[in-house]
Motif scaffolding. Structure first.
Motif, PDB file in Angstrom:
ATOM      1  N   THR A 298       5.373   3.479  -2.639  1.00 16.66           N
ATOM      2  CA  THR A 298       4.692   3.837  -3.880  1.00 16.66           C
ATOM      3  C   THR A 298       4.739   2.648  -4.831  1.00 16.66           C
ATOM      4  OG1 THR A 298       6.741   4.672  -4.889  1.00 16.66           O
ATOM      5  CG2 THR A 298       5.400   6.247  -3.666  1.00 16.66           C
TER       6      THR A 298
ATOM      7  N   SER B 250       3.762  17.812   5.539  1.00 16.12           N
ATOM      8  CA  SER B 250       4.521  16.969   4.625  1.00 16.12           C
ATOM      9  C   SER B 250       5.985  16.947   5.034  1.00 16.12           C
ATOM     10  CB  SER B 250       4.393  17.470   3.176  1.00 16.12           C
ATOM     11  OG  SER B 250       5.211  18.605   2.969  1.00 16.12           O
TER      12      SER B 250
ATOM     13  N   TRP C  43      -5.406  11.311   6.744  1.00 18.49           N
ATOM     14  CA  TRP C  43      -4.703  10.116   6.303  1.00 18.49           C
ATOM     15  C   TRP C  43      -3.355  10.499   5.719  1.00 18.49           C
ATOM     16  CZ3 TRP C  43      -4.225   9.110   0.813  1.00 18.49           C
ATOM     17  CH2 TRP C  43      -4.899  10.029   0.005  1.00 18.49           C
ATOM     18  N   ALA C  44      -2.441   9.533   5.669  1.00 24.55           N
ATOM     19  CA  ALA C  44      -1.079   9.766   5.202  1.00 24.55           C
ATOM     20  C   ALA C  44      -0.843   9.015   3.901  1.00 24.55           C
ATOM     21  CB  ALA C  44      -0.082   9.300   6.261  1.00 24.55           C
ATOM     22  N   ARG C  45      -0.118   9.649   2.981  1.00 25.12           N
ATOM     23  CA  ARG C  45       0.191   8.999   1.707  1.00 25.12           C
ATOM     24  C   ARG C  45       1.666   9.165   1.352  1.00 25.12           C
ATOM     25  NH1 ARG C  45      -2.319   6.893  -2.609  1.00 25.12           N
ATOM     26  NH2 ARG C  45      -4.385   7.467  -1.883  1.00 25.12           N
TER      27      ARG C  45
ATOM     28  N   GLN D 232       3.809   9.548  -1.564  1.00 26.68           N
ATOM     29  CA  GLN D 232       3.540   9.959  -2.939  1.00 26.68           C
ATOM     30  C   GLN D 232       4.693   9.620  -3.875  1.00 26.68           C
ATOM     31  OE1 GLN D 232       0.620  13.756  -1.975  1.00 26.68           O
ATOM     32  NE2 GLN D 232       2.649  14.164  -2.809  1.00 26.68           N
TER      33      GLN D 232
ATOM     34  N   TYR E 129      -3.094  14.448   4.761  1.00 28.59           N
ATOM     35  CA  TYR E 129      -4.211  15.188   4.194  1.00 28.59           C
ATOM     36  C   TYR E 129      -5.393  15.182   5.161  1.00 28.59           C
ATOM     37  CZ  TYR E 129      -1.970  15.048  -0.410  1.00 28.59           C
ATOM     38  OH  TYR E 129      -1.102  15.210  -1.463  1.00 28.59           O
TER      39      TYR E 129
ATOM     40  N   TRP F  66       0.838  -1.198   0.000  1.00 27.20           N
ATOM     41  CA  TRP F  66       0.000   0.000   0.000  1.00 27.20           C
ATOM     42  C   TRP F  66       0.870   1.243   0.000  1.00 27.20           C
ATOM     43  CZ3 TRP F  66      -4.080  -1.158   4.389  1.00 27.20           C
ATOM     44  CH2 TRP F  66      -4.795  -2.311   4.040  1.00 27.20           C
ATOM     45  N   ASP F  67       0.247   2.390  -0.327  1.00 27.07           N
ATOM     46  CA  ASP F  67       0.981   3.655  -0.300  1.00 27.07           C
ATOM     47  C   ASP F  67       0.388   4.622   0.707  1.00 27.07           C
ATOM     48  OD1 ASP F  67      -1.389   4.359  -1.510  1.00 27.07           O
ATOM     49  OD2 ASP F  67      -0.477   5.242  -3.299  1.00 27.07           O
ATOM     50  N   HIS F  68      -0.492   4.142   1.604  1.00 21.83           N
ATOM     51  CA  HIS F  68      -1.168   5.067   2.509  1.00 21.83           C
ATOM     52  C   HIS F  68      -1.458   4.428   3.871  1.00 21.83           C
ATOM     53  CE1 HIS F  68      -4.460   2.711   0.775  1.00 21.83           C
ATOM     54  NE2 HIS F  68      -5.128   2.967   1.886  1.00 21.83           N
TER      55      HIS F  68
ATOM     56  N   ARG G  76      -4.465   4.920   6.821  1.00 16.26           N
ATOM     57  CA  ARG G  76      -5.702   5.549   7.243  1.00 16.26           C
ATOM     58  C   ARG G  76      -5.687   5.774   8.747  1.00 16.26           C
ATOM     59  NH1 ARG G  76      -7.327   1.136   4.397  1.00 16.26           N
ATOM     60  NH2 ARG G  76      -8.218   0.207   6.298  1.00 16.26           N
TER      61      ARG G  76
END
Length: 209
Positions: free
Chosen positions: A51, A199, A170-172, A174, A182, A34-36, A38
Motif C-alpha cells: 500500500t 479476502s 484482480w488482487a489488491r 488494501q 475482486y 504498486w498495490d495490485h 492484474r
C-alpha cells in the motif's frame, strides 16, 4: 510469527495454466511500488506489492516521525505473507526528525530483515502456510484463481476462485490490511459493480462468479 492456512489442491486447470503460459519463468512481475496484481501478473521469490506509505507524527515532548503500511510478500521460503509494518524515529536533539535516517531504517527492515527493536515493528496478519517449500511464484491467473506454486510448478495453495474465469479478477493490497480478490464487471457497468470474491480476512465470500 508463523500463521497456518489450509493447503487446497488447485486442480488440473490451474497447473496447466502455470505450465502453458510461461508463468514458470517469464511471468509479468509485480512491482513493489504498486498495490495490485492484474490477471497474468505474479510475484516471484523476494517480490512484494504494498500500500502507499502513510506518514505521520506524534509524541509527547517533541515530534516523532512515523511511516507505516501493509505488504504482500512472496518470500524466498515459499510462503505468501500479508504484514503490517511501522517504523518511527524521534527528532534529533534540537531539531526535526531525520527522514533520511528513517528511510534507511525502513529499508533495513523491509529489504534486509534487520528490524531493530524500537525502530520497526512488523506484524504478520496472514500467510498461505506454505513455508519450507521451494519458491516458484504467486500468480493471479486468468481463470480467476490466485495460486501459490512451488519451483516445480506444483500448486501448493489457492484461493478457490477458479470458477470466476469468465470475469476479470484482480488482487489488491488494501490500506485496511486486507488482501482482496475482486471480480470484474460487465461492459457498460460502473466501477461500483466490482465485487470481492475472496479476502485474507474472510476467505471465499458469498459473491457468485
Amino acid at each position: 510469527m508463523a500463521l497456518g492456512a489450509n493447503v487446497v489442491a488447485a486442480g488440473t486447470s490451474s497447473a496447466d495454466t502455470w505450465r502453458g503460459s510461461g508463468f514458470d519463468r517469464n511471468c509479468a512481475r509485480g512491482n513493489g511500488s504498486w498495490d495490485h496484481l492484474r490477471s497474468g501478473m505474479c510475484l516471484r521469490a523476494g517480490d512484494h506489492i504494498s500500500t502507499p506509505i502513510i506518514f505521520g507524527s506524534s509524541g509527547p515532548g517533541g515530534m516523532v516521525a512515523t511511516q507505516e503500511g501493509y505488504r504482500a510478500d512472496y518470500q524466498p521460503d515459499g510462503n505468501f505473507v500479508i504484514s503490517h509494518w511501522k517504523t518511527w524515529i524521534p527528532p534529533e536533539v534540537g531539531g526535526p526528525p531525520n527522514f533520511t535516517k528513517l528511510a534507511k531504517l525502513i529499508m533495513q527492515c523491509a529489504v534486509g530483515g534487520d528490524c531493530g527493536e524500537g525502530d520497526t515493528v512488523v506484524d504478520v496478519l496472514w500467510s498461505s502456510g506454505t513455508s519450507g517449500r521451494s519458491a516458484g511464484a504467486a500468480v493471479m491467473q486468468g481463470d480467476g484463481n490466485f495460486v501459490v506454486y512451488d519451483d516445480d510448478g506444483r500448486p501448493v495453495w489457492n484461493s478457490g476462485t477458479h470458477a470466476c474465469r469468465d470475469r476479470y479478477v484482480w488482487a489488491r493490497m488494501q490500506q485496511d490490511g486486507n488482501f482482496v480478490l475482486y471480480k470484474g464487471h460487465a461492459a457498460g457497468e460502473g466501477a461500483d459493480k466490482w465485487r470481492a470474491v475472496w479476502s485474507t480476512k474472510g476467505g471465499r465470500t458469498g459473491e457468485p462468479c
